[in-house]
Design a protein around this motif. Structure first.
Motif, PDB file in Angstrom:
ATOM      1  N   ILE A 295      -2.870   4.307  -0.912  1.00 36.05           N
ATOM      2  CA  ILE A 295      -3.300   4.543   0.461  1.00 36.05           C
ATOM      3  C   ILE A 295      -4.725   5.081   0.428  1.00 36.05           C
ATOM      4  O   ILE A 295      -4.995   6.093  -0.215  1.00 36.05           O
TER       5      ILE A 295
ATOM      6  N   LEU B 293       2.809  -1.347   4.223  1.00 35.53           N
ATOM      7  CA  LEU B 293       2.368   0.033   4.044  1.00 35.53           C
ATOM      8  C   LEU B 293       3.587   0.939   3.952  1.00 35.53           C
ATOM      9  O   LEU B 293       4.465   0.893   4.829  1.00 35.53           O
TER      10      LEU B 293
ATOM     11  N   SER C  12      -5.901  -3.629   3.425  1.00 37.79           N
ATOM     12  CA  SER C  12      -4.909  -4.677   3.649  1.00 37.79           C
ATOM     13  C   SER C  12      -5.557  -6.057   3.656  1.00 37.79           C
ATOM     14  O   SER C  12      -5.064  -7.001   3.037  1.00 37.79           O
TER      15      SER C  12
ATOM     16  N   ILE D 175       0.863  -1.176   0.000  1.00 31.81           N
ATOM     17  CA  ILE D 175       0.000   0.000   0.000  1.00 31.81           C
ATOM     18  C   ILE D 175       0.900   1.226   0.000  1.00 31.81           C
ATOM     19  O   ILE D 175       1.726   1.389   0.905  1.00 31.81           O
TER      20      ILE D 175
ATOM     21  N   VAL E 141      -7.133   1.658   5.945  1.00 34.13           N
ATOM     22  CA  VAL E 141      -5.889   0.977   5.567  1.00 34.13           C
ATOM     23  C   VAL E 141      -5.966  -0.498   5.938  1.00 34.13           C
ATOM     24  O   VAL E 141      -5.597  -1.381   5.146  1.00 34.13           O
TER      25      VAL E 141
END
Length: 523
Positions: A463, A483, A475, A445, A471
């Protein structure tokens, strides 16, 4: 004008984009990165599919996913042709056709200008404005739609002129439809040009003193030819959308109607964007956003479309040639674009869509600018002020200032601001991930997902807007285990995560590159 003149102007149009290309080793911003990455997928046989995702508006749930669900594919197709021909996917190869098309815009503009005035001196000045295009100069040779829109827009007005001179040439309505299709295959707002074509046909048939049934028959016939040309270009893309999504238009753009700020372009889940959520935002806020967009888009019209110093002379040209149907069409097209990009899509409009969309009209504005100045000076001479020497001085000064402004804007955009929106070295980030046991198939990400893919060949998603929970949801949905949190993307809760990474138990800090923190996500 001779072929030799047009060819020399084409060669002249190559010089500045080639020079600027030496200082643009990569696409430099999201749009260009996206089209280049899409071209790579096509050139390498992966079709209209993407192992990266820059927004979630189309409802995608996994990678890879169907491509070009928000932006349209022509720029990617053109870059893919070049990479396929040379068997090379480098950015330098991908941008070759865009540099050539940018150079072709110069003789196209000259031809438009010559058709207007039948004056070679005015046409050559328009060529100089097309070469030294101020705000457009850094962008015409990159993998984006600026040069495509200028090229197709210029051709569009050439064929409009042909029909004004001889309306019996029915094939030209078909060609207008083809050009409208190419503009639409480049950008969603290109569909406007099919409507402008229908409007032009209405303008023309009202001049005939015929019974209403004959006028309707004439309109239907000419409009059908234009529609046929449009569908010749767009039908394959519409078929792809129907077979993939069940709709003519890809689903990514419709939710943009309900944005309350630009960052919501990256919202997750996208189902949170609804008419109801938009109305809950409140009419006062909605109106204030549109007022903000009015101000910003007017500035874009002055600086980007008007080239700053050319703007008053473009207005003068519009005034002096206000009865010309080509000028009427251009002004109507600009006003429609302004309305759409201000009141319907204000955030996209301010963030570059209005700048992009207006590029199709640049050949007309570059045509009108010297004619506007010449008309002003001619009016002054009628009042016994000024002479031929004054005309030469004023015209030369306008050309010189435009050239200086172009180099100044290019310097600011490429060197002072830097050619690239982020400072994060994704190659260095990738090295940290590999050192911490990341597998090749793991998804990241990141703030700029297409660029992360281009730099590392790793799948990436953007993002999301929505804080830490968004987030974590992304994920989980995309099996993204890492990330890369850059300061530019750290909004709200994510700013707290950036500044105090140990507060969040699901995020394990692995390292830092240029202020960006790299996390492994544990759920």
């Amino acid at each position: 004008m001779s072929f030799r003149t047009y060819f020399l102007l084409f060669l002249s149009g190559l010089i500045l984009p080639i020079i600027l290309a030496q200082f643009q080793p990569k696409p430099g911003y999201l749009d260009s990165e996206y089209y280049y990455a899409g071209g790579i997928q096509l050139a390498t046989g992966n079709g209209f599919n993407e192992p990266y995702l820059w927004n979630y508006l189309d409802g995608t749930k996994s990678l890879p996913h169907p491509s070009h669900t928000y932006w349209f594919p022509l720029a990617s197709i053109i870059s893919a042709i070049s990479m396929w021909l040379f068997n090379n996917t480098s950015y330098a190869v991908a941008r070759i056709p865009f540099i050539i098309i940018a150079a072709l815009v110069v003789p196209i503009t000259v031809h438009v200008a010559y058709l207007f005035s039948k004056r070679k001196d005015m046409a050559i000045i328009s060529a100089v404005f097309a070469i030294f295009s101020v705000y457009h100069a850094p962008f015409v040779g990159v993998t984006d739609n600026f040069s495509l829109f200028m090229f197709f827009g210029g051709l569009y007005f050439i064929f409009i002129t042909k029909l004004l001179e001889d309306s019996t040439q029915k094939k030209n309505y078909f060609i207008l439809g083809i050009l409208s299709g190419l503009l639409s295959l480049s950008r969603s707002d290109g569909l406007l040009w099919l409507g402008i074509t229908f409007l032009f046909i209405l303008f023309r048939i009202k001049n005939y003193e015929l019974p209403i049934t004959n006028l309707l028959s004439r309109f239907t016939h000419q409009a059908s030819l234009a529609l046929l040309g449009f569908l010749l270009i767009m039908s394959p893309w519409y078929y792809r959308n129907l077979s993939t999504f069940g709709t003519l238009m890809a689903p990514g753009g419709s939710r943009a109607l309900w944005l309350q700020n630009y960052e919501q372009t990256f919202i997750y889940p996208p189902e949170a964007l609804t008419k109801e959520s938009f109305l809950e935002y409140g009419w006062e806020n909605i109106w204030n956003d549109r007022l903000w967009a009015i101000s910003n888009n007017l500035q874009s019209g002055f600086a980007a479309h008007g080239g700053i110093i050319l703007f008053p002379f473009i207005l003068a040209g519009i005034l002096y040639f206000r009865k010309d149907e080509r000028v009427k069409l251009a002004v109507i097209a600009w006003l429609i674009l302004f309305f759409v990009m201000t009141f319907i899509f204000p955030f996209a409009g301010v963030r570059g869509a209005f700048f992009h969309a207006g590029a199709a009209l640049q050949p007309i504005w570059w045509t009108l600018a010297p004619l506007g100045l010449d008309s002003i000076l001619a009016s002054l001479r009628k009042r016994n002020w000024g002479d031929e020497r004054g005309r030469i001085i004023f015209t030369s000064s306008l050309v010189l200032v435009t050239i200086i402004l172009t180099f100044f804007v290019a310097y600011i955009r490429i060197f002072q601001l830097g050619w690239g929106e982020g400072k994060t070295n994704y190659v260095a980030v990738e090295q940290i991930l590999v050192e911490n046991g990341s597998e090749k198939e793991d998804i990241v990400i990141a703030w700029d997902a297409p660029l992360y893919y281009l730099d590392t060949n790793r799948s990436a998603v953007s993002i999301p807007y929505g804080g830490v929970e968004a987030v974590l949801a992304v994920s989980k949905q995309f099996n993204a285990d890492y990330l890369v949190l850059e300061p530019e993307a750290a909004l709200g809760e994510l700013k707290d995560l950036l500044e105090s990474p140990n507060q969040y138990e699901n995020f394990i800090l692995l390292g830092e590159v240029n202020g960006a923190k790299i996390f492994r996500i544990d759920q």
